[in-house]
Motif scaffolding. Structure first.
Motif, PDB file in Angstrom:
ATOM      1  N   THR A  90      45.310  35.681  44.302  1.00 49.06           N
ATOM      2  CA  THR A  90      44.641  36.136  43.079  1.00 49.06           C
ATOM      3  C   THR A  90      45.539  37.068  42.279  1.00 49.06           C
ATOM      4  N   PRO A 342      38.625  44.138  46.438  1.00 47.16           N
ATOM      5  CA  PRO A 342      38.217  44.463  45.064  1.00 47.16           C
ATOM      6  C   PRO A 342      38.921  45.698  44.519  1.00 47.16           C
ATOM      7  N   GLU A 346      40.821  45.572  40.931  1.00 49.40           N
ATOM      8  CA  GLU A 346      40.529  46.495  39.839  1.00 49.40           C
ATOM      9  C   GLU A 346      41.782  47.265  39.427  1.00 49.40           C
ATOM     10  N   LEU A 350      42.123  43.143  37.058  1.00 50.42           N
ATOM     11  CA  LEU A 350      41.460  41.844  37.196  1.00 50.42           C
ATOM     12  C   LEU A 350      39.985  42.021  37.502  1.00 50.42           C
ATOM     13  N   GLU A 351      39.195  41.046  37.105  1.00 47.24           N
ATOM     14  CA  GLU A 351      37.766  41.076  37.406  1.00 47.24           C
ATOM     15  C   GLU A 351      37.532  40.775  38.878  1.00 47.24           C
ATOM     16  N   VAL A 352      36.520  41.422  39.438  1.00 47.62           N
ATOM     17  CA  VAL A 352      36.131  41.167  40.825  1.00 47.62           C
ATOM     18  C   VAL A 352      35.120  40.022  40.824  1.00 47.62           C
ATOM     19  N   PRO A 353      35.415  38.915  41.512  1.00 46.99           N
ATOM     20  CA  PRO A 353      34.486  37.784  41.515  1.00 46.99           C
ATOM     21  C   PRO A 353      33.122  38.173  42.066  1.00 46.99           C
ATOM     22  N   SER A 360      34.763  47.956  45.149  1.00 44.94           N
ATOM     23  CA  SER A 360      35.986  48.665  44.805  1.00 44.94           C
ATOM     24  C   SER A 360      35.882  50.156  45.100  1.00 44.94           C
TER      25      SER A 360
END
Length: 470
Positions: A90, A342, A346, A350-353, A360
């Motif tokens: 990711t 996460p 962060e 990036l966005e946390v799915p 986070s």
């Protein structure tokens, strides 16, 4: 992609319990570099792995999901199940990270073979070494590194003395990390430094072992009543049988274990010094943790298995990035290691799915959230983790068990058995007094069992939302 994403130095020792760092309360082990990392960052005093066994724990903190969710519950899987994307993939695809690894991966079995890599693990540099043992033939990076230094790994193992620090796997992991960090590149990097120490067989370099007088160490957390308590758990998988610590020289094990941690600490210092010398500390998120703990003689047990005592599931976790992460802080947030994924996403912008089960830690690290708001409890799983169907492990039963720990209590359900464990951690922090059968604790046991059952149900991944068209 973002150009402001920090570099990430992720150091993970193997089988290091929580109470092994000088700055965090252990006066017997010397860890000046981990102490420095604590002073420059935030240490989490209540961080817990999601399984007390290597593969399930690593499968969890590399994905942000519980081991059962990613089908990574067992320590001898033929292959990684490919049930989730690793955080390194990711970060590479989302923020352009160049990722490297030295040492262990252990998402699949690695006994007497080179571990098969996932289809895509995100690592460009992959300097794999499962352990210091010499059982994979020519094809592992640690053996080649020893050869390049003019020595033979087989001969080192055959020698009467333990492997010297200059040829040690911990030193190898650090050397390769320094080489990777020094490479020219345009974007950010992530380096996974996965040392085997202080994992058994408790064989530190001789000069490190000589630093400790075993008779001056406090030894294991043990009462004679622990042997009766462990007898009630007979048949529940563990890598050793309960004995009085005098029978296996618990003091000697402590001395060797601490000596191995000092070697880890010195190599952490080498990496921190490199970052400092190049002015990279303020742009590098440094993480130090371990995959799980070690019984170390507590309750008459050595090694690991299907138990959830503090020494086995509570691990060190220190995160530092000067100017971003609060310095000199010891947080009492209840943290799970799957929260690391996460956190990294962060930090990288990036966005946390939504599928991710970790939370986070960045709000805590930056002072934007209180410790007590993070989690009300932590949980851990053991699902046939020692693989009773693997040749050589026939003594294991394929146990299933779950743990739920709040700030004040811990409950362990050994599923399918009529025994369990319930501890009042305020009155009994070293877990010698099992209240499972105490009539006065029956209501508490029921409430915690219900909470554990609810947590188990909510840990199940319901799958991706699908819209059906008719």
């Amino acid at each position: 992609m973002t150009n402001s994403a920090p570099n990430i130095l992720w150091i993970c020792s193997d089988q290091q319990r929580f109470d092994t760092i000088g700055a965090l309360g252990n006066p017997h082990v010397h860890t000046p570099n981990l102490d420095r990392l604590c002073a420059e960052g935030t240490a989490f005093d209540l961080a817990f792995c999601q399984s007390p066994i290597c593969t399930p724990s690593r499968s969890s903190f590399l994905t942000g999901l519980y081991p059962s969710t990613v089908h990574g519950c067992r320590n001898g899987n033929d292959l990684w199940a490919e049930a989730a994307e690793l955080v390194t993939v990711t970060l590479r695809d989302g923020s352009g990270y160049d990722c490297g690894l030295s040492g262990k991966l252990h998402l699949a079995g690695a006994s007497h073979r080179t571990e098969p890599r996932p289809r895509d693990d995100g690592y460009r540099m992959f300097e794999w070494s499962h352990s210091p043992r010499d059982e994979w033939g020519e094809d592992h990076a640690y053996r080649r590194w020893v050869s390049a230094k003019g020595a033979d790994l087989g001969e080192l193992h055959a020698a009467a003395e333990p492997i010297p620090a200059e040829y040690h796997q911990t030193t190898f992991c650090t050397d390769r990390a320094l080489e990777f960090m020094a490479e020219e590149r345009d974007g950010p990097w992530l380096m996974s430094v996965n040392m085997f120490d202080p994992h058994p067989p408790f064989d530190p370099p001789a000069d490190y072992r000589a630093r400790f007088d075993k008779d001056r160490l406090p030894g294991p957390w043990f009462r004679d009543s622990d042997l009766e308590a462990q007898a009630r758990l007979a048949g529940v998988d563990f890598q050793s049988s309960p004995q009085h610590p005098d029978e296996f020289d618990g003091q000697e094990i402590h001395a060797a274990y601490y000596a191995m941690i000092e070697l880890v600490d010195e190599n952490v210092g080498r990496m921190l010094d490199w970052l400092d010398a190049r002015g990279e500390r303020e742009n590098t998120l440094v993480i130090f943790t371990s995959d799980h703990g070690e019984a170390l003689g507590d309750h008459g047990l050595v090694l690991k298995g299907c138990r959830f005592y503090e020494g086995l599931v509570r691990v060190p976790l220190i995160i530092s990035m000067p100017g971003t992460v609060q310095a000199g802080r010891v947080s009492d947030a209840l943290v799970e290691l799957l929260d690391l994924t996460p956190t990294l996403l962060e930090a990288a912008g990036l966005e946390v799915p939504p599928r991710m089960q970790g939370r986070s830690l960045m709000p805590i690290l930056t002072g934007q959230a209180s410790d007590r708001a993070h989690r009300e409890f932590v949980r851990a799983e053991y699902y046939s983790a020692l693989n009773s169907d693997v040749p050589g492990r026939e003594e294991f039963t394929g146990m299933y068990a779950t743990m739920l720990r709040t700030r004040t209590h811990k409950i362990v359900n050994y599923h399918g058995l009529d025994v369990g464990e319930l501890f009042d951690l305020e009155a009994d922090p070293r877990e010698h007094n099992n209240l499972w059968d105490d009539p006065g604790s029956a209501d508490l046991r029921f409430r915690l069992m219900q909470r554990n059952f609810d947590a188990l149900a909510r840990a199940v991944d319901p799958g991706t939302r699908q819209i059906l068209y008719y």
